[in-house]
Design a protein around this motif. Sequence first.
Motif: not given
Length: 514
Positions: A284, A314, A317-318, A320-323, A356-357, A360
């Motif tokens: 992050p 996975e 995705q970490v 991607l989850n941080c924008d 899903q990715q 995105a």
Amino acid sequence: MATDPAKHRMQVFKNTGKDVDEMRRRRNEVTVELRKNKREETLQKRRNVPASYSTDEDDLDRSLAPTDLEDLLLKAANVENPEVQIAAVQQCRKLLSSDKNPPIDDLIKTGILPILVQCLSRVDNPTLQFEAAWALTNIASGTSAQTNKVVHAGAVPLFLQLLMSPHENVCEQAVWALGNIIGDGPVLRDFVVELGVVQPLLSFIKPDIPISFLRNVTWVIVNLCRSKDPPPPVKTIQEILPALNVLITHSDLNILVDTVWAISYLTDGGNEQIQMVIDSGIVPKLIPLLSHKEVKTQTAALRAVGNIVTGTDEQTQVVLNCDALSHFPALLSHPKEKICKEAVWFLSNITAGNKQQVQAVIDAGLLPKIVENLTKGEFQTQKEAAWAVSNLSISGTKEQVATLINCGVIPPFCNLLACKDTQVINVVLDGLSNMLKMAGDNVDQVANMIEQCGGIDKIEELQGHEKVEIYKMAYDIIEQYFADEEEDATLVPAAADAGFQFEPAAAQRDPFRF
């Protein structure tokens, strides 16, 4: 056992020998070009300490005049006369601080190394320790052979002892020397690590440390993380990551850039090391640096997050989850081509992920940017864009592939078939084949788009290619999808039959769908 639909689709649409690991390409195999200028923006593996580092260089020109090295050796060994000895060792380090061709080998041949190493143990004379450490630092900044001679002379244990010196300049010089030795490669790195360098080094990271000293400490940490064949010991990585988590918030640009490079080296060591970096909680803090005002920081951050997304879905995705994707419109239009290239490479590994990715990437509005780089970028950037397109044609759903086609990808994609790079030709043929297979009942519309931009002509030419895999792929595409074109042109579907127009203007009015 039930068949996994996604896995089945992967097997159906990919050529023999292609798998998920190839789609999400490891940088050391395919993207060598990205690493050609590894760290021109930052500090090198080994560094000479220049004469300008000192404050007592009034007599610099005189010190660099022709010197009797044998006489210098005798004076440096004169323990009975401390003043003469210090002057000689200082003269030695001044010679070695020359920016142009320091006489490293000539001094080594005199037998000076054991004398300089012995001076490191003179706790009663910190000035002598400092001058000797500086001279040895510069010898270790030379070739691998010169660095190894410093090690074989027994300098490393004494440098480690100097890390505990009450004199800050002596400590810092020892840090610098150890950085040069560690920077030689994984063998010496692991040798110094086994002797216990990590904890004393990390102990210098504290609020009252001078900036210049902390820069050197951070640079040594980079060298500890750098090599990956083999990578640093797991314990070493675990010890370093908390320090990097602190340094990544530092306001000094040099420290920040080196910290991010250290992270990029760790994430380039495989999925296990990627996971260690993720578990440290540093991601992050890393992602916002993609939009840092300094290009050096952006470059390092892009390399680091790019390495993370070569991992598992996975791990990807970490990020991607941080924008992370919100930073990419600017990165894909960056004035520096190198940034654009690595940004597209990053996205090629996202489009190799799950649906899903892929979605995105679409939702972030990045497909037109990929197509733009495919069309207008330099060749290496186009190559990365071709991978991004081909990967999406494998990982994406029918609707996602249709969205890609509606962004105008086929003409610039087909244009790359005329290049000389056989890997790129393979990637493009693979992507076109995947699009045609995915089209199902609407295959004629995709075929028509390929024909209208001259793609068929290029594919037909490739049937004579010297590479067996290329001419086979080209032949298969022509045979399966275009064999009847010349025999009966009336078979080309009319707009009224299929409900679609494929001219660019019509495509914009009535988007293509499978």
